[in-house]
Design an enzyme around this catalytic site. Structure first.
Site, short mmCIF file in Angstrom:
data_model
loop_
_atom_site.label_atom_id
_atom_site.label_comp_id
_atom_site.label_asym_id
_atom_site.label_seq_id
_atom_site.Cartn_x
_atom_site.Cartn_y
_atom_site.Cartn_z
N ASP A 43 0.89 -1.41 0.07
CA ASP A 43 0.02 -0.37 0.33
C ASP A 43 0.73 0.50 -0.01
O ASP A 43 1.81 1.48 0.03
CB ASP A 43 -0.32 -0.22 1.34
CG ASP A 43 -2.17 -1.41 0.99
OD1 ASP A 43 -2.12 -1.99 0.35
OD2 ASP A 43 -2.61 -1.08 2.33
N HIS A 188 4.12 -1.91 3.20
CA HIS A 188 3.37 -0.13 3.46
C HIS A 188 5.49 0.06 2.29
O HIS A 188 6.04 -0.74 3.05
CB HIS A 188 3.15 0.17 4.24
CG HIS A 188 2.11 0.21 5.10
ND1 HIS A 188 1.46 -0.96 5.38
CD2 HIS A 188 0.82 0.33 4.39
CE1 HIS A 188 0.75 -1.10 6.14
NE2 HIS A 188 0.05 -0.27 4.94
ZN LIG Z 1 -2.75 3.94 2.97
#
Ligand SMILES: [Zn+2]
Length: 225
Positions: A43, A188
């Site tokens: 993400d 992430h």
């Molecule tokens: Zn996010």
């Protein structure tokens, strides 16, 4: 506008926010629990520094993942978005500017989702196939916007680093504890939490090693779901 809603129609408001969250959780997609397969999802990118390093690791390991891009970051780093698509990873939409959908009006929700979708399609040369809301926060207007675009909402089952920084040891330890057949890991490759991309570059080879040692095949979401 939010204040007026709360005053006039608390039940509507509860349905729009909490109701949508409940519906999203009940309908949550995950992989087949009979198969030792897991998906790596990334993400908040593309990040011009860390995403290419993540792509290098995936290429070296022969792993395909799924990248939930922020539209305006894709517009700012289109060469990275193109590389993600060219190397066979799935593309997902993570909204235009990563605002929580929770308290957002229907019109702004459609804008965040639609503009993000378009920006990613333009940057990568291929439209996103999935959607993930920032922080997993939903509202009711989200479902209609996603249906029109044909991009299902995908959450995760394991989050090695969430809203607080977790060093690579901790990310590996959390994954070891929580991974199960059909798992969707939420990683992430860019800030959100400061330093997330750099921590992931360190953690990712160890995560892949751990999952393979446990017998997991690693698949993009298009194959897992
Ligand atoms: Zn996010």
């Amino acid at each position: 506008m939010i204040g007026a809603w709360l005053g006039v129609a608390p039940a509507l408001w509860a349905g729009y926010t909490w109701g949508s969250q409940l519906l999203a959780l009940v309908g949550r997609r995950r992989g087949d629990s009979a198969q030792p397969v897991a998906a790596l999802t990334f993400d908040d990118g593309p990040d011009p520094v860390h995403t290419p390093r993540v792509l290098d690791i995936l290429e070296r390991e022969g792993v395909r993942g799924s990248f939930f891009l922020i539209g305006r970051r894709a517009a700012a780093a289109p060469e990275v978005a193109r590389r993600i698509a060219a190397e066979g990873h799935d593309l997902g939409n993570h909204t235009w500017s990563h605002r929580s959908l929770w308290a957002m009006s229907p019109a702004e929700t459609r804008h965040q989702i639609g503009r993000g979708h378009e920006a990613i399609a333009t940057a990568a040369g291929r439209p996103p196939r999935f959607f993930r809301p920032p922080w997993g926060m939903t509202n009711f207007a989200m479902f209609g916007a996603l249906r029109r675009l044909g991009t299902p909402c995908v959450f995760w089952t394991v989050q090695p680093e969430g809203r607080r920084a977790a060093d690579p040891d901790r990310q590996v330890e959390r994954t070891a504890r929580r991974v199960a057949h059909g798992a969707i890991l939420d990683l992430h490759d860019a800030d959100g939490v400061p330093g997330a991309g750099a921590r992931l570059v360190e953690a990712l080879p160890r995560l892949i090693e751990l999952l393979r040692r446990r017998g997991y095949a690693l698949a993009p979401l298009r194959d897992l779901l």
